[in-house]
Design a protein around this motif. Structure first.
Motif, PDB file in Angstrom:
ATOM      1  N   LYS A  36      13.042  11.774   1.363  1.00  0.00           N
ATOM      2  CA  LYS A  36      12.306  12.826   2.053  1.00  0.00           C
ATOM      3  C   LYS A  36      11.012  12.294   2.663  1.00  0.00           C
ATOM      4  O   LYS A  36      10.525  12.816   3.666  1.00  0.00           O
ATOM      5  N   GLU A  37      10.462  11.254   2.037  1.00  0.00           N
ATOM      6  CA  GLU A  37       9.194  10.697   2.512  1.00  0.00           C
ATOM      7  C   GLU A  37       9.378   9.714   3.658  1.00  0.00           C
ATOM      8  O   GLU A  37       8.416   9.366   4.343  1.00  0.00           O
ATOM      9  N   ARG A  38      10.590   9.248   3.880  1.00  0.00           N
ATOM     10  CA  ARG A  38      10.817   8.196   4.871  1.00  0.00           C
ATOM     11  C   ARG A  38      10.260   8.568   6.241  1.00  0.00           C
ATOM     12  O   ARG A  38       9.718   7.712   6.964  1.00  0.00           O
ATOM     13  N   ASP A  39      10.412   9.843   6.620  1.00  0.00           N
ATOM     14  CA  ASP A  39       9.983  10.262   7.951  1.00  0.00           C
ATOM     15  C   ASP A  39       8.598  10.914   7.968  1.00  0.00           C
ATOM     16  O   ASP A  39       8.147  11.372   9.017  1.00  0.00           O
ATOM     17  N   ARG A  40       7.963  10.919   6.817  1.00  0.00           N
ATOM     18  CA  ARG A  40       6.627  11.509   6.769  1.00  0.00           C
ATOM     19  C   ARG A  40       5.578  10.526   7.266  1.00  0.00           C
ATOM     20  O   ARG A  40       5.807   9.319   7.321  1.00  0.00           O
ATOM     21  N   ALA A  43       2.276   8.204   6.990  1.00  0.00           N
ATOM     22  CA  ALA A  43       1.975   7.279   5.899  1.00  0.00           C
ATOM     23  C   ALA A  43       0.808   7.751   5.048  1.00  0.00           C
ATOM     24  O   ALA A  43       0.529   8.933   4.948  1.00  0.00           O
ATOM     25  N   ALA A  44       0.086   6.821   4.463  1.00  0.00           N
ATOM     26  CA  ALA A  44      -0.808   7.127   3.345  1.00  0.00           C
ATOM     27  C   ALA A  44      -1.867   8.177   3.638  1.00  0.00           C
ATOM     28  O   ALA A  44      -2.260   8.920   2.752  1.00  0.00           O
ATOM     29  N   ASP A  84       0.825  -1.211   0.000  1.00  0.00           N
ATOM     30  CA  ASP A  84       0.000   0.000   0.000  1.00  0.00           C
ATOM     31  C   ASP A  84       0.857   1.259   0.000  1.00  0.00           C
ATOM     32  O   ASP A  84       0.553   2.233  -0.693  1.00  0.00           O
ATOM     33  N   ASP A  85       1.933   1.258   0.796  1.00  0.00           N
ATOM     34  CA  ASP A  85       2.795   2.442   0.842  1.00  0.00           C
ATOM     35  C   ASP A  85       3.519   2.646  -0.484  1.00  0.00           C
ATOM     36  O   ASP A  85       3.698   3.780  -0.937  1.00  0.00           O
ATOM     37  N   ALA A  86       3.926   1.550  -1.125  1.00  0.00           N
ATOM     38  CA  ALA A  86       4.592   1.668  -2.423  1.00  0.00           C
ATOM     39  C   ALA A  86       3.644   2.272  -3.453  1.00  0.00           C
ATOM     40  O   ALA A  86       4.043   3.113  -4.270  1.00  0.00           O
ATOM     41  N   ALA A  87       2.386   1.867  -3.409  1.00  0.00           N
ATOM     42  CA  ALA A  87       1.395   2.436  -4.330  1.00  0.00           C
ATOM     43  C   ALA A  87       1.189   3.920  -4.047  1.00  0.00           C
ATOM     44  O   ALA A  87       1.147   4.742  -4.968  1.00  0.00           O
TER      45      ALA A  87
END
Length: 227
Positions: free
Chosen positions: A81-85, A87-88, A38-41
């Protein structure tokens, strides 16, 4: 370049083509990078949205290198940059949603090589396969437009080097052709395939890069070796 031009019909069409063609290599990279399905999508969706919103594509100068390398570089920066944001739920919203068949993508991912293949190597492999699929579709459409779809479908294995390809003697009667005429037609099919392949590659490299060098790099990606 057309996808980077905002608020035009050409931009909309180019962006849709970009997303539908190259979303899976990026999705596969994100999965191997460690993201869940889901996160990859979500990440892939968000990335394409930002390509348009932030005009990242304007930086895709054909004079400065290969588009596949540019796209992966920008995607890797985006992922870091999204690693610490969050999730979906913090993505999406009113952003444009692109049409991805995530279920089909995940089924493809489950058949990818072993886990010791790096995200970069998987991306390169999937880029090469996506390009070959695109070339095959173009050639298929050309033959279909000339009412030669049956010929293409029967002779397609000669392009892929399939071990299960029928022989000329077996195929010729199916197409109501002599064996010698079929050999000539398949030769022309192979020549057209090579022309379209080189044309597709030329669209993703700078004028200073060699089509042959890129072709060798894609072959190396398919073999799982370094170019």
């Amino acid at each position: 370049m057309a996808a980077g031009e905002r608020s035009t019909v050409e931009a909309e069409r180019a962006l849709e083509e970009l997303c539908s063609t190259y979303w899976y290599p990026l999705y596969a990279y994100a999965r191997r990078w460690g993201a869940s399905r889901d996160d990859a999508a979500d990440l892939t969706q968000e990335f394409f949205a930002r390509l348009l919103e932030k005009q990242y594509l304007l930086a895709a100068d054909r004079q400065k290198g290969r588009f596949r390398s540019f796209l992966l570089t920008v995607f890797k920066r985006f992922l870091s940059k999204e690693r610490d944001r969050a999730a979906a739920q913090k993505r999406g919203g009113d952003r444009r949603q692109f049409s991805f068949d995530v279920e089909a993508g995940e089924r493809r991912y489950l058949h990818e090589p072993a886990e010791n293949v790096t995200p970069e190597a998987l991306y390169e492999r999937r880029w090469a396969l996506t390009l070959l699929e695109r070339v095959m579709e173009r050639v298929r459409d050309e033959y279909a437009s000339k009412d030669k779809r049956p010929f293409f479908e029967q002779c397609k294995p000669f392009l892929t080097g399939s071990d299960h390809a029928a022989t000329y003697a077996e195929i010729a009667p199916r197409l109501d052709m002599t064996e010698s005429a079929l050999r000539v037609a398949v030769h022309r099919l192979r020549e057209r395939y090579r022309v379209v392949l080189r044309s597709e590659i030329a669209q993703t490299i700078s004028d200073s890069d060699s089509v042959e060098d890129e072709l060798n790099a894609l072959r190396a990606a398919l073999r799982g070796t370094k170019s």
